[in-house]
Design an enzyme around this catalytic site. Structure first.
Site, PDB file in Angstrom:
ATOM      1  N   HIS A 126       1.391   2.408  -2.226  1.00 40.98           N
ATOM      2  CA  HIS A 126       2.799   2.488  -2.590  1.00 40.98           C
ATOM      3  C   HIS A 126       3.635   1.778  -1.537  1.00 40.98           C
ATOM      4  CE1 HIS A 126       2.270   6.221  -5.388  1.00 40.98           C
ATOM      5  NE2 HIS A 126       1.516   5.193  -5.726  1.00 40.98           N
ATOM      6  N   GLU A 186       6.316   2.625   0.164  1.00 41.20           N
ATOM      7  CA  GLU A 186       6.660   3.376   1.375  1.00 41.20           C
ATOM      8  C   GLU A 186       5.449   3.556   2.284  1.00 41.20           C
ATOM      9  OE1 GLU A 186       6.644   4.260  -1.850  1.00 41.20           O
ATOM     10  OE2 GLU A 186       7.110   6.385  -2.042  1.00 41.20           O
ATOM     11  N   CYS A 208       6.320   9.790  -4.308  1.00 38.40           N
ATOM     12  CA  CYS A 208       5.377  10.770  -4.846  1.00 38.40           C
ATOM     13  C   CYS A 208       5.036  11.787  -3.745  1.00 38.40           C
ATOM     14  CB  CYS A 208       4.109  10.067  -5.331  1.00 38.40           C
ATOM     15  SG  CYS A 208       3.104   9.377  -3.984  1.00 38.40           S
ATOM     16  N   CYS A 237       3.162  10.202  -0.636  1.00 34.85           N
ATOM     17  CA  CYS A 237       4.044   9.425   0.230  1.00 34.85           C
ATOM     18  C   CYS A 237       5.054  10.326   0.936  1.00 34.85           C
ATOM     19  CB  CYS A 237       4.737   8.333  -0.565  1.00 34.85           C
ATOM     20  SG  CYS A 237       3.603   6.999  -1.057  1.00 34.85           S
TER      21      CYS A 237
END
Length: 151
Positions: free
Chosen positions: A80, A82, A108, A111
């Site tokens: 992802h 991040e 999510c 993360c």
């Protein structure tokens, strides 16, 4: 009067709101670097008004730039945005303690855990992810959450 109280010209925004909107726009532009087809996500880590890291969703270094399998599902090893930004700052001489994360989509759960551990104190995002558990965890950890709708 702090930065957050100073008005920024004709928009009537505080200086902090104006910076938030600009950095989030930059994260949207950064998302264009993603090779993912289903969703392109961008992230910027900002500390003391300096971008200290950036990321977009994609495969790990050295892997093919194909995020989805034959059925159109994300491959399990896609990172992802991040997570990419946090990993990148970890490899640098900088750190994310006290930073703000600008992300085009809300994080999510996985993360969110990285965000907490990285010492990030604020998250500004522009779209809601289908699950809210990541945002819920960040709020539980006392991290400031700001939602700015897509302009």
């Amino acid at each position: 009067m702090g930065d957050s109280d100073i008005q920024d010209g004709s928009l009537g925004l505080t200086k902090r709101e104006a910076f938030d909107r600009r950095y989030l726009r930059m994260a949207r532009i950064w998302a264009e670097n993603s090779y993912c087809v289903r969703r392109k996500v961008g992230a910027l880590l900002v500390k003391d008004r300096m971008i200290i890291s950036d990321g977009f969703n994609g495969t790990p270094i050295g892997f093919e730039n194909i995020c989805e399998d034959e059925e159109g599902h994300s491959k399990p090893y896609v990172l992802h945005a991040e997570a990419n930004a946090i990993s990148k700052v970890a490899r640098s001489s900088n750190n994310s303690e006290g930073a703000t994360l600008y992300i085009t989509a809300s994080p999510c759960m996985e993360c969110a855990k990285l965000i907490i551990q990285a010492g990030i104190v604020r998250v500004v995002y522009g779209e809601s992810y289908r699950l809210a558990d990541g945002i819920d965890l960040l709020q539980r950890a006392g991290i400031e959450i700001v939602f700015l709708s897509v302009e």
